[in-house]
Every structure is written in structure tokens, then in C-alpha cells.
Design an enzyme around this catalytic site. Sequence first.
Site, PDB file in Angstrom:
ATOM      1  N   ASP A  21       3.015   2.174  -0.954  1.00 61.95           N
ATOM      2  CA  ASP A  21       3.299   1.545   0.375  1.00 61.95           C
ATOM      3  C   ASP A  21       3.587   0.080   0.047  1.00 61.95           C
ATOM      4  O   ASP A  21       2.273  -0.532  -0.147  1.00 61.95           O
ATOM      5  CB  ASP A  21       3.201   2.061   1.559  1.00 61.95           C
ATOM      6  CG  ASP A  21       4.244   1.939   2.788  1.00 61.95           C
ATOM      7  OD1 ASP A  21       5.507   1.953   2.045  1.00 61.95           O
ATOM      8  OD2 ASP A  21       3.442   1.683   3.062  1.00 61.95           O
ATOM      9  N   GLY A  22       4.526  -0.547   0.205  1.00 63.57           N
ATOM     10  CA  GLY A  22       5.050  -1.731   0.580  1.00 63.57           C
ATOM     11  C   GLY A  22       5.759  -2.277  -0.960  1.00 63.57           C
ATOM     12  O   GLY A  22       5.794  -4.125  -0.779  1.00 63.57           O
ATOM     13  N   ASN A  23       6.438  -1.384  -1.526  1.00 63.15           N
ATOM     14  CA  ASN A  23       7.154  -2.440  -2.468  1.00 63.15           C
ATOM     15  C   ASN A  23       8.563  -2.956  -1.981  1.00 63.15           C
ATOM     16  O   ASN A  23       8.924  -4.187  -2.267  1.00 63.15           O
ATOM     17  CB  ASN A  23       8.314  -0.425  -2.841  1.00 63.15           C
ATOM     18  CG  ASN A  23       6.903   0.012  -4.068  1.00 63.15           C
ATOM     19  OD1 ASN A  23       6.072  -0.720  -4.977  1.00 63.15           O
ATOM     20  ND2 ASN A  23       7.409   0.888  -4.389  1.00 63.15           N
ATOM     21  N   TRP A  26       7.454  -6.208  -0.499  1.00 53.73           N
ATOM     22  CA  TRP A  26       7.322  -7.270  -1.133  1.00 53.73           C
ATOM     23  C   TRP A  26       7.924  -8.061  -2.627  1.00 53.73           C
ATOM     24  O   TRP A  26       8.249  -9.364  -2.392  1.00 53.73           O
ATOM     25  CB  TRP A  26       5.667  -6.478  -2.693  1.00 53.73           C
ATOM     26  CG  TRP A  26       6.125  -7.363  -3.830  1.00 53.73           C
ATOM     27  CD1 TRP A  26       4.403  -7.399  -3.211  1.00 53.73           C
ATOM     28  CD2 TRP A  26       6.234  -7.706  -4.613  1.00 53.73           C
ATOM     29  NE1 TRP A  26       4.189  -8.394  -4.766  1.00 53.73           N
ATOM     30  CE2 TRP A  26       5.329  -7.999  -5.596  1.00 53.73           C
ATOM     31  CE3 TRP A  26       7.678  -7.268  -5.296  1.00 53.73           C
ATOM     32  CZ2 TRP A  26       5.801  -8.969  -6.937  1.00 53.73           C
ATOM     33  CZ3 TRP A  26       7.719  -8.227  -6.831  1.00 53.73           C
ATOM     34  CH2 TRP A  26       6.851  -8.281  -7.197  1.00 53.73           C
ATOM     35  N   HIS A  38      10.350  -1.794  -6.325  1.00 52.34           N
ATOM     36  CA  HIS A  38      10.105  -0.731  -7.021  1.00 52.34           C
ATOM     37  C   HIS A  38      10.151  -0.668  -8.614  1.00 52.34           C
ATOM     38  O   HIS A  38       8.636  -0.380  -8.871  1.00 52.34           O
ATOM     39  CB  HIS A  38      11.048   1.030  -7.244  1.00 52.34           C
ATOM     40  CG  HIS A  38      11.658   0.551  -5.434  1.00 52.34           C
ATOM     41  ND1 HIS A  38      10.285   1.688  -4.440  1.00 52.34           N
ATOM     42  CD2 HIS A  38      12.515   1.115  -4.801  1.00 52.34           C
ATOM     43  CE1 HIS A  38      10.722   1.578  -3.132  1.00 52.34           C
ATOM     44  NE2 HIS A  38      11.539   1.484  -3.625  1.00 52.34           N
ATOM     45  N   GLU A  68      11.960  12.817   2.926  1.00 51.58           N
ATOM     46  CA  GLU A  68      12.805  12.217   3.850  1.00 51.58           C
ATOM     47  C   GLU A  68      13.667  10.568   3.347  1.00 51.58           C
ATOM     48  O   GLU A  68      14.318   9.708   3.443  1.00 51.58           O
ATOM     49  CB  GLU A  68      11.305  10.997   5.000  1.00 51.58           C
ATOM     50  CG  GLU A  68      11.476  12.006   5.683  1.00 51.58           C
ATOM     51  CD  GLU A  68      10.501  13.405   5.634  1.00 51.58           C
ATOM     52  OE1 GLU A  68       9.750  13.962   6.193  1.00 51.58           O
ATOM     53  OE2 GLU A  68      10.328  13.740   4.526  1.00 51.58           O
ATOM     54  N   ARG A  72      17.429   7.207   2.016  1.00 51.87           N
ATOM     55  CA  ARG A  72      17.936   5.737   2.413  1.00 51.87           C
ATOM     56  C   ARG A  72      19.297   5.536   1.767  1.00 51.87           C
ATOM     57  O   ARG A  72      19.536   6.135   1.143  1.00 51.87           O
ATOM     58  CB  ARG A  72      17.169   5.663   1.400  1.00 51.87           C
ATOM     59  CG  ARG A  72      15.003   5.287   1.564  1.00 51.87           C
ATOM     60  CD  ARG A  72      14.477   4.719   1.160  1.00 51.87           C
ATOM     61  NE  ARG A  72      12.618   4.580   1.912  1.00 51.87           N
ATOM     62  CZ  ARG A  72      11.719   4.285   1.205  1.00 51.87           C
ATOM     63  NH1 ARG A  72      12.130   3.411  -0.509  1.00 51.87           N
ATOM     64  NH2 ARG A  72      10.906   3.826   1.445  1.00 51.87           N
ATOM     65  N   LEU A 132      -6.866  13.599 -17.493  1.00 52.95           N
ATOM     66  CA  LEU A 132      -6.982  13.302 -16.303  1.00 52.95           C
ATOM     67  C   LEU A 132      -5.263  13.628 -15.806  1.00 52.95           C
ATOM     68  O   LEU A 132      -4.696  13.677 -16.431  1.00 52.95           O
ATOM     69  CB  LEU A 132      -6.307  11.260 -15.875  1.00 52.95           C
ATOM     70  CG  LEU A 132      -5.953  11.148 -14.621  1.00 52.95           C
ATOM     71  CD1 LEU A 132      -6.588  11.753 -13.804  1.00 52.95           C
ATOM     72  CD2 LEU A 132      -5.064   9.899 -14.680  1.00 52.95           C
ATOM     73  N   ARG A 189      -3.724   4.697   1.231  1.00 49.01           N
ATOM     74  CA  ARG A 189      -2.563   4.123   1.776  1.00 49.01           C
ATOM     75  C   ARG A 189      -2.197   2.612   0.970  1.00 49.01           C
ATOM     76  O   ARG A 189      -3.683   1.870   2.052  1.00 49.01           O
ATOM     77  CB  ARG A 189      -1.915   4.515   2.941  1.00 49.01           C
ATOM     78  CG  ARG A 189      -0.819   3.554   3.367  1.00 49.01           C
ATOM     79  CD  ARG A 189      -0.086   4.775   4.786  1.00 49.01           C
ATOM     80  NE  ARG A 189       1.789   3.663   5.046  1.00 49.01           N
ATOM     81  CZ  ARG A 189       2.620   4.990   4.737  1.00 49.01           C
ATOM     82  NH1 ARG A 189       2.701   6.186   5.696  1.00 49.01           N
ATOM     83  NH2 ARG A 189       3.922   4.454   4.686  1.00 49.01           N
ATOM     84  N   ARG A 195      -0.800   5.769   8.369  1.00 49.93           N
ATOM     85  CA  ARG A 195      -0.201   6.685   9.239  1.00 49.93           C
ATOM     86  C   ARG A 195      -0.299   7.214   7.233  1.00 49.93           C
ATOM     87  O   ARG A 195      -0.230   7.366   6.157  1.00 49.93           O
ATOM     88  CB  ARG A 195       1.441   6.398   8.903  1.00 49.93           C
ATOM     89  CG  ARG A 195       1.950   6.072   9.951  1.00 49.93           C
ATOM     90  CD  ARG A 195       2.787   6.059  10.274  1.00 49.93           C
ATOM     91  NE  ARG A 195       3.796   5.784   9.372  1.00 49.93           N
ATOM     92  CZ  ARG A 195       4.065   3.987   9.461  1.00 49.93           C
ATOM     93  NH1 ARG A 195       3.993   3.506  10.529  1.00 49.93           N
ATOM     94  NH2 ARG A 195       5.211   3.560   8.470  1.00 49.93           N
ATOM     95  N   GLU A 208     -11.367  11.548   2.679  1.00 48.01           N
ATOM     96  CA  GLU A 208     -11.797  10.379   3.488  1.00 48.01           C
ATOM     97  C   GLU A 208     -10.256   9.609   2.871  1.00 48.01           C
ATOM     98  O   GLU A 208      -9.749   9.436   2.291  1.00 48.01           O
ATOM     99  CB  GLU A 208     -12.843   9.441   2.386  1.00 48.01           C
ATOM    100  CG  GLU A 208     -13.751  10.489   2.901  1.00 48.01           C
ATOM    101  CD  GLU A 208     -14.807  10.862   4.362  1.00 48.01           C
ATOM    102  OE1 GLU A 208     -14.360   9.414   5.320  1.00 48.01           O
ATOM    103  OE2 GLU A 208     -15.211  12.053   4.843  1.00 48.01           O
TER     104      GLU A 208
END
Length: 247
Positions: A21-23, A26, A38, A68, A72, A132, A189, A195, A208
Site C-alpha cells: 500500500d502507498g503507491n 508516494w 506503481h 475492488e 478505479r 521461494l 501492510r 486494515r 501476526e
Amino acid sequence: MSLKDQLIADRLPSHVAIIMDGNGRWAKKRGNSRVFGHKHGVTAVRDVTEASAELGIKYLTLYAFSTENWSRPKTEVDALMSLLVSTISSETKTLMKNNVRLNAIGCRENLPSGVQKRLEECILKTSGNDGLTLTLALSYSSRWEIIEAVKKVAVQVKDGELELGEINDELFSSLMATESMPDPELMIRTSGEHRISNFLLWQLAYSELYFSDVLWPDFRKEDYYEAILNYQGRERRFGKTGDQIKK
């Protein structure tokens, strides 16, 4: 001593999930469009994936695009889909080099055909890697996933293949998109928001949660190590008392 050196190797989470989150914020701080954020967020994805592979973490799940997010502005969605195609294409070689297997969860049929094609090609090409597992949650929401699982259960009960008494946690988990991997021990997050945003609601039951104030494009290995170090300092009780866990 660096943060990485402080990590306890035998207490690393086997599965880390991240809400990136936060693109947009920023980019806005720099007077640019959300898409600019992004694009720069790809560097953070590369850093965290590389750090996970280096540490020996087995599963990393990134919330890349929610159901969701389709609401956009079309220009942003189109740009995001284009970015997905180009990023998957350019990063395939790096995934192979680092023994990373790509996976995806979500309603993939809603993705543009070009994205589906590149995604399927990369998943196939990296399928033999056993380091991974990097899972992208695309056109995903947990409510969608749970409803899909309920539909499967309902069909099995209707067809007489399943008794009501046979429905339990284990069965339901086997019908989740993440059935081939353990539940995340740690969910991160970024951007200071607190959230879960419809992400892995079933799987996060005993995870956690760690919330970082760092905006996703600025999130780097040191921030990731800090989150894991914080996780390692917690006592995970799963409903038991502290005294029971220590026995």
C-alpha cells in the site's frame, strides 16, 4: 550488528503475506500520477522477493490487485495491466536465476488476455523451481474466495458426495486458493494503514500483523528485516496461555 544478522534462522516465518500500500500517495507527494507510484513499487517487489529467497522463506504472497480495484479509473487500471505484462516479462529471467516459482490466485479470467498469457507463460516456465514460491493475488478478494469455496461445498452436499458433518476447517482450507501452502505466519501492510482490506481473511486467523509507516515504493530489505525481527519477538499462542506454550 545489522538487522539481517539479528534474525533467528530457525524462527523465520515460512509464509509472509504483504499488502503493498502507498503507491498513489508516494506519487502524489512527487506531483506525479498514481501509475508513477506503481512503476516504482516494482523495485520494492524485487527487493522483498530477493530478501525472501536469500533468507530461505518458502512462500511470499503479494496483494497486487483486488477485485475492488476494478472500480478505479479506467486509465489507471489499463496502465496497471500494462505494467503487469511488462514486469512479468522482464522479471522471468530473474525468477529463474533465483529459483523462484511464480503462482497466482484470484479470478484470473477477469484479467485481460495479454496479462493471462504472460502470467501463464511465466508460471509454466518457473514451475520446476523449488525455492521461494511467489504468489500474486490478482483480481482477488477474500470474500470472493470464500464464496467460491462455499459453492463447491454446496455442490458436493447437493450431489451426495459430502455429509454436513464432514464439513470442517481442514476441508474448507482445502478449497481455498491457497490450499497448496501453509497459512501466513506474518502479514505486513505498508503506508501506515491498519486494515486487512479483504485479503486472506480465512488464512490470517492466527497470523501476526505488522503495520509499517513506509510507503510501498520506499520499502526495502531493511524494512522487511525489521518486520520479521518484530515477528520473532512475539509469543504466538493460538488461543492457549503463555504458560502452556512454554511447556
